[in-house]
Motif scaffolding. Sequence first.
Motif, short mmCIF file in Angstrom:
data_model
loop_
_atom_site.label_atom_id
_atom_site.label_comp_id
_atom_site.label_asym_id
_atom_site.label_seq_id
_atom_site.Cartn_x
_atom_site.Cartn_y
_atom_site.Cartn_z
N LEU A 239 0.88 -1.37 0.00
CA LEU A 239 0.04 -0.18 -0.20
C LEU A 239 0.97 1.18 -0.13
O LEU A 239 0.76 2.20 -0.78
N VAL A 240 1.96 1.35 0.92
CA VAL A 240 2.54 2.29 1.09
C VAL A 240 3.56 2.60 -0.23
O VAL A 240 3.42 3.79 -0.86
N ALA A 241 3.94 1.53 -1.00
CA ALA A 241 4.53 1.91 -2.33
C ALA A 241 3.75 2.45 -3.27
O ALA A 241 4.18 3.14 -4.02
N VAL A 242 2.44 1.72 -3.45
CA VAL A 242 1.82 2.29 -4.43
C VAL A 242 1.40 3.63 -4.35
O VAL A 242 1.46 4.66 -5.09
N PHE A 243 1.32 3.97 -2.86
CA PHE A 243 0.87 5.35 -2.88
C PHE A 243 1.74 6.31 -3.04
O PHE A 243 1.53 7.50 -3.71
N SER A 244 3.09 5.69 -2.62
CA SER A 244 3.95 6.86 -2.97
C SER A 244 4.50 7.04 -4.41
O SER A 244 4.92 8.28 -4.94
N ALA A 245 4.24 5.87 -5.24
CA ALA A 245 4.42 5.77 -6.48
C ALA A 245 3.47 6.74 -7.16
O ALA A 245 3.94 7.53 -8.01
N LEU A 246 2.30 6.78 -6.77
CA LEU A 246 1.24 7.52 -7.31
C LEU A 246 1.58 9.01 -7.02
O LEU A 246 1.45 9.83 -7.94
N ILE A 247 1.95 9.48 -5.81
CA ILE A 247 2.41 10.62 -5.64
C ILE A 247 3.58 11.18 -6.36
O ILE A 247 3.63 12.42 -6.92
N ILE A 250 2.35 11.89 -9.90
CA ILE A 250 1.76 13.30 -10.22
C ILE A 250 2.68 14.25 -9.91
O ILE A 250 2.79 15.30 -10.64
N LEU A 251 3.69 14.36 -9.06
CA LEU A 251 4.47 15.12 -8.93
C LEU A 251 5.46 15.50 -10.28
O LEU A 251 5.78 16.29 -10.52
N THR A 252 5.86 14.29 -10.81
CA THR A 252 6.79 14.39 -12.06
C THR A 252 5.80 15.02 -13.09
O THR A 252 6.30 15.86 -13.90
N TRP A 253 4.63 14.46 -13.07
CA TRP A 253 3.71 15.20 -14.09
C TRP A 253 3.53 16.61 -14.18
O TRP A 253 3.99 17.27 -15.00
#
Lengths: 613, 229
Positions: A239-247, A250-253
């Motif tokens: 969960l933590v990994a998925v969430f951080s990857a999402l963030i 978004i940040l990179t985008w």
Amino acid sequence: MMKSVMEVLLLLMLFFTAHAKEKSYSPPEKTTQTRCRSPEKETFTCWWEPGSDGGLPTTYALYYRKENSETVYECPDYHTAGENSCFFNKNDTSIWVNYNISVVATNALGRAFSDPVDIDVVYIVEPNPPEKLTVVVMEDKGWPFLLVSWEPPHKADTRSGWITLIYELRVRLEEEEDDWEMHHAGQQKMFNIFSLRSGGEYLVEVRCKPDHGFWSEWSSTSYVKVPDYFHREKSMWILVAVFSALIFLILTWLLHMNSHSLKHCILPPVPGPKIKGFDNKLLKNGNSDEIFSALVVPNFPPASASKYEEMLVEYLEVYVPEEPELMLEESKDLLDGCLKSENSRSDSDSGRGSCNSHTLLMDKCGETKEEERQTNRESSLMETQGWKEEAINHDTSGKVKTWPSVYSPLPQYGSNPLDKQSSLETAKQHSLSTSSFLIQPGTKDALGPSYTDFCLSNKENHLHPQTLAHRALQTRSDVNISNIGCKRSPATEYVEVQRVNKEDMVLLQPVVSRCGHIEGCPNLPKGEDYSKLKGVDCDNRLLLQREGTGEDVCPCVDQETNREGGNCYTSSTVSTTQKPTACMYTAMPLQEETALSLNGYVDTATMGNLPSC
Amino acid sequence: MPGTIRSVSLVWVVLLVCLSSRRTSVGAAPICTNGQVGCHVLSLDNLFDRVIQHSARMHGISSDLHSEFEQYFLPSKNQIGRVGRICHTSTIITPNGKENAQRMAREQLTEVILKLLIAWRDPLWHFHQSISHHHDFNNFSSNKALEMNDMVHELRQGVEKVAEKMQVLGIISNSVTSLASPDVLLPSDSADWRLMKDYDLLYCFRRDSNKVQNFLKILKCRIVPDHGC
């Protein structure tokens, strides 16, 4: 005899054989590696390594001598600790006392003393391993840990304080050979191990050491299996990994989207040179010749003056448009006088300075307009001024059509496409009007109060009084107006004020009986400048009379006549001032709305007609 | 700006107060002998732990220094070992084993400890002087000698406090003579240590310090057996 010899030989052989056999034996070598150990600081044991026994049965004896004592004792117990050892029981063991120990190996042929060893029992303590090692998997808030507990070696009397043990334990996963994880437990007899691998099998061992001694052997290994709990941990990590990857995505985008603006914000670009025909790429290339060649406009310094003019014309095209507009508006309304004077000036070829610059002209005209507006408000009180305005207005309205012609002599306005058309027209008119304009040289000196009054509408004359004499009236427009007026009111036969130009000149078009007959125009150039109000006929018509004398009709005159009551036609004679402007006022009886209407001389119907002209 | 400075200084003050309070409560709480207000009364087991730790440290230093000496005198080690060492404290009768020690009365044990510590008061000072003037030893050794000297004094004071406490609590009788007049306990041949070599002196001190440590442990586990025994 023979028997005795044989016996001697046998004995000799026996002796020799015996002697030979004894010769192969030797005294024992000295023992080595004498070491002592006390497991609990109460008893101790010493061991030694026997050397060569010399082929003979060898006995070993341990002798010791205590410190500060000359007495040598032999080992009290050779059996308890096994072979080649000596056990010192509690009674024979003294603490803080040095033991000088040596081992003697003895056989039939001799004895050997080992190197003496000085020991203090305090410093040779090596306890037995801890006992009763137990490992239990415990759980604290969902996380498992190992609870390791043990007992001190039963021989060590830790309870009395005689010996103090510190402990150390080591843990490893079963599959990881020789990868022990060490933990120091101090004096406590239990230890918690965290950070376990889910489902792993652990091996735990403990050892102990007195505060001044040696580490014990490791205790027996204790095995423990950690239950599976990893799935909970793993799911959380996923969960933590998925969430951080999402963030992160978004940040990179966002960064990518705003990279340009960010770059622009942080590092604003240096503004490039904005020179027409300047090539930035050339500048970057560093080829200076090309840059400058690009900068040079071909044929830039104009070879001839004609090109200059062309350029000027271009320049004017850019900046002029507003000013002609202004000129149009203002001059259409009220500035006919100015324009007229220009026109006349150009005709007379004099007085150029008055309206040389169009801006000056503008100012003058503007002022004129202002003043006339003011007088407009006061028209009820000062009728003469009212007339004047009206006359001017009237003139203006009559002249709207032809005003651009004023500018025709001026070269800069000649370029105006609007004017170009009209300039031709005005030129024709101009030629027509030359015959009819009026010059009043004599009136230059006689610019009295009436003159100034008049000049409210024409400041230009104030500024250049010397040019007044040269002002001329254009008759061509008079003709137009008179024609128009006649067309509209052919039956009335009024005397029409053709126009009021400068204060000096009045153009009159008296319509004596029928329209089309222009009396005043031919007379004016002859010097009959002043028209006289001849009378009012029965049809309420004003009759004007031109005279060659300097009879003036002053604006004030009209008012006076009005006050005198009814004698409006005689009032014109009152003015003695030789002012051409008087003509103007007398030429405008139609507009004496208030004054003349009282007398009933003026036909109101014609009054309405004239302004329309 | 003044606000931040004020807040920072406030934080510092709070930190200092916390640290000082911790220090007073944990580290250097004065021992209340006359029941002064504000002093923290230490339990007997706490006092014992302190003196035991102190003695252990003292013994550790002596062991280190002894090892250095052994390295220094390594070529003649055997010779030294053969020389009959007679410590000047050997006249003090001490238990030579667990059972003897356990057989001793608390008062006796306390007195033995105090005697040993008193006996080493002067020799250690001279030992330090000798070491510091000895060119073969570095400052490290000299400092250790000085440290040992200081620790003997401190440990004696600590043991006296413990003895007083035990007397107050009625654990031991008031028969401990060393508390009344320490000099009386000095052996008659107390000057014998002047004849000893530095190495022998150190050897003896190492042993005696270990004795003191062990006796203190025995005493503690006898009096307060539930605390770490």
